[in-house]
Design a protein around this motif. Sequence first.
Motif, PDB file in Angstrom:
ATOM      1  N   THR A 110       4.641   7.172  -2.513  1.00  0.00           N
ATOM      2  CA  THR A 110       5.317   6.862  -1.253  1.00  0.00           C
ATOM      3  C   THR A 110       4.696   5.604  -0.674  1.00  0.00           C
ATOM      4  OG1 THR A 110       5.693   9.218  -0.813  1.00  0.00           O
ATOM      5  CG2 THR A 110       5.873   7.699   1.049  1.00  0.00           C
ATOM      6  N   LEU A 111       5.531   4.606  -0.421  1.00  0.00           N
ATOM      7  CA  LEU A 111       5.034   3.320   0.063  1.00  0.00           C
ATOM      8  C   LEU A 111       4.830   3.344   1.575  1.00  0.00           C
ATOM      9  CD1 LEU A 111       7.306   1.095  -2.138  1.00  0.00           C
ATOM     10  CD2 LEU A 111       4.843   1.310  -2.345  1.00  0.00           C
ATOM     11  N   LEU A 112       3.715   2.768   2.003  1.00  0.00           N
ATOM     12  CA  LEU A 112       3.409   2.668   3.429  1.00  0.00           C
ATOM     13  C   LEU A 112       3.791   1.297   3.973  1.00  0.00           C
ATOM     14  CD1 LEU A 112      -0.132   4.336   3.321  1.00  0.00           C
ATOM     15  CD2 LEU A 112       2.061   5.423   3.817  1.00  0.00           C
ATOM     16  N   TYR A 148       0.824  -1.201   0.000  1.00  0.00           N
ATOM     17  CA  TYR A 148       0.000   0.000   0.000  1.00  0.00           C
ATOM     18  C   TYR A 148       0.865   1.260   0.000  1.00  0.00           C
ATOM     19  CZ  TYR A 148      -3.852  -3.147   0.945  1.00  0.00           C
ATOM     20  OH  TYR A 148      -4.783  -4.155   0.831  1.00  0.00           O
ATOM     21  N   GLY A 149       0.312   2.307  -0.575  1.00  0.00           N
ATOM     22  CA  GLY A 149       1.050   3.555  -0.648  1.00  0.00           C
ATOM     23  C   GLY A 149       0.145   4.723  -0.970  1.00  0.00           C
ATOM     24  N   LEU A 150       0.756   5.899  -1.132  1.00  0.00           N
ATOM     25  CA  LEU A 150       0.029   7.124  -1.461  1.00  0.00           C
ATOM     26  C   LEU A 150       0.630   7.767  -2.711  1.00  0.00           C
ATOM     27  CD1 LEU A 150      -0.314   8.767   2.090  1.00  0.00           C
ATOM     28  CD2 LEU A 150      -2.131   7.643   0.774  1.00  0.00           C
ATOM     29  N   ASP A 154      17.310   8.895   3.566  1.00  0.00           N
ATOM     30  CA  ASP A 154      17.382   8.635   5.006  1.00  0.00           C
ATOM     31  C   ASP A 154      16.988   7.196   5.350  1.00  0.00           C
ATOM     32  OD1 ASP A 154      14.748   8.756   4.385  1.00  0.00           O
ATOM     33  OD2 ASP A 154      14.220  10.334   5.825  1.00  0.00           O
ATOM     34  N   ALA A 155      16.727   6.384   4.323  1.00  0.00           N
ATOM     35  CA  ALA A 155      16.411   4.961   4.496  1.00  0.00           C
ATOM     36  C   ALA A 155      15.106   4.718   5.231  1.00  0.00           C
ATOM     37  CB  ALA A 155      17.551   4.231   5.213  1.00  0.00           C
ATOM     38  N   THR A 156      14.313   5.781   5.412  1.00  0.00           N
ATOM     39  CA  THR A 156      13.030   5.625   6.095  1.00  0.00           C
ATOM     40  C   THR A 156      11.859   5.731   5.131  1.00  0.00           C
ATOM     41  OG1 THR A 156      12.910   8.000   6.580  1.00  0.00           O
ATOM     42  CG2 THR A 156      13.964   6.576   8.222  1.00  0.00           C
ATOM     43  N   GLU A 157      12.100   6.219   3.927  1.00  0.00           N
ATOM     44  CA  GLU A 157      11.025   6.412   2.965  1.00  0.00           C
ATOM     45  C   GLU A 157      11.289   5.615   1.696  1.00  0.00           C
ATOM     46  OE1 GLU A 157      10.554  10.143   0.645  1.00  0.00           O
ATOM     47  OE2 GLU A 157       8.642  10.323   1.722  1.00  0.00           O
ATOM     48  N   SER A 158      10.346   4.750   1.349  1.00  0.00           N
ATOM     49  CA  SER A 158      10.456   3.984   0.116  1.00  0.00           C
ATOM     50  C   SER A 158       9.561   4.622  -0.940  1.00  0.00           C
ATOM     51  CB  SER A 158      10.026   2.534   0.342  1.00  0.00           C
ATOM     52  OG  SER A 158      10.866   1.921   1.296  1.00  0.00           O
ATOM     53  N   VAL A 159      10.096   4.773  -2.148  1.00  0.00           N
ATOM     54  CA  VAL A 159       9.379   5.465  -3.218  1.00  0.00           C
ATOM     55  C   VAL A 159       9.439   4.630  -4.487  1.00  0.00           C
ATOM     56  CG1 VAL A 159       9.342   7.514  -4.698  1.00  0.00           C
ATOM     57  CG2 VAL A 159       9.859   7.744  -2.259  1.00  0.00           C
ATOM     58  N   CYS A 160       8.340   4.600  -5.218  1.00  0.00           N
ATOM     59  CA  CYS A 160       8.367   3.968  -6.534  1.00  0.00           C
ATOM     60  C   CYS A 160       7.759   4.920  -7.557  1.00  0.00           C
ATOM     61  CB  CYS A 160       7.642   2.616  -6.545  1.00  0.00           C
ATOM     62  SG  CYS A 160       5.871   2.692  -6.380  1.00  0.00           S
ATOM     63  N   MET A 161       8.292   4.865  -8.744  1.00  0.00           N
ATOM     64  CA  MET A 161       7.788   5.678  -9.851  1.00  0.00           C
ATOM     65  C   MET A 161       6.907   4.797 -10.720  1.00  0.00           C
ATOM     66  SD  MET A 161       9.129   8.485  -8.975  1.00  0.00           S
ATOM     67  CE  MET A 161       8.672   9.557 -10.352  1.00  0.00           C
ATOM     68  N   VAL A 162       5.762   5.344 -11.102  1.00  0.00           N
ATOM     69  CA  VAL A 162       4.736   4.556 -11.791  1.00  0.00           C
ATOM     70  C   VAL A 162       4.357   5.222 -13.110  1.00  0.00           C
ATOM     71  CG1 VAL A 162       2.341   3.761 -11.667  1.00  0.00           C
ATOM     72  CG2 VAL A 162       3.827   3.600  -9.654  1.00  0.00           C
TER      73      VAL A 162
END
Length: 285
Positions: A214-216, A198-200, A256-264
Amino acid sequence: MYKKNNKWNKHNKRIVIVTIVLVLFSVFTLVTSRSASGIETMFKDTIANIEYYVIKAPIEYVSHLFDEYSDLKDVYNENAKLKEQLDNLARESAMNETLSNEIEELKKLTGIDFLPTEYQVKYTNVIARDAESWNNQVTINLGNLSGIKEGMAVISSDGMIGTVTNVSEISSTVSLLSSETSKSQLPVMIISGDEEYYGLLNRYDLSSKSYRITLLSDVEKLEKGAKVVTSGLGGVGKSPKGILVGTVENYTVGDDATESVCMVKPSVNFDSLNYVAVVQRVNEK
């Protein structure tokens, strides 16, 4: 018999000799730029006709046959693909009907009135799109009188294009997912193999023409090409579950290794929006 053959051979030799003499004479005429006589002109025309009908015309005919064969082969391959698609469509239609019947039976057994993936659509078309806000919004010809409310999802045949943000009596403004100024965050779900994450969706990058999500969920790896759909977790009046948004292009972890992001990559071509539909959950009136 031998004498006849001998006479025939002598006759052919004389024809060959005369032909060679005439050809040489014609070449000499061309080289020396003499004005051609009537006989020379006739001979050159004869040679040109022989060259066309004996050499060029057969070659063009054979070439045309090869082109027709290639076209027929392409048509055959296309028909084969269409037949395969029709066979798949028939199987999928039968499967969908079976699943729909099973879902209805399960809903009766469990007392569930609706599912998150169930929704109704109201078809409409884009009536205004300004050049200054081309990537930001469009206007559709449905409004309050048609039951349209703010927050409803708007889709095209290829997937989700945006959400309703302003409603008048007979028209509504749709904020597009391609807007860089959008402040809304669309809850989405990424289906990667057997896993769901899941993400936003929080913005659109114009330079890469892709969504930034941004992945949750904790994610180790995302498959390239994994489907991204709405999660249906936006609350009442928001997008139902299962509307296609796009496909994953890449996945990175923040600095910062706390936020995972994917491009779609969007499933929709935002430069071609004409006929769309407003989505309404079946449990909302």
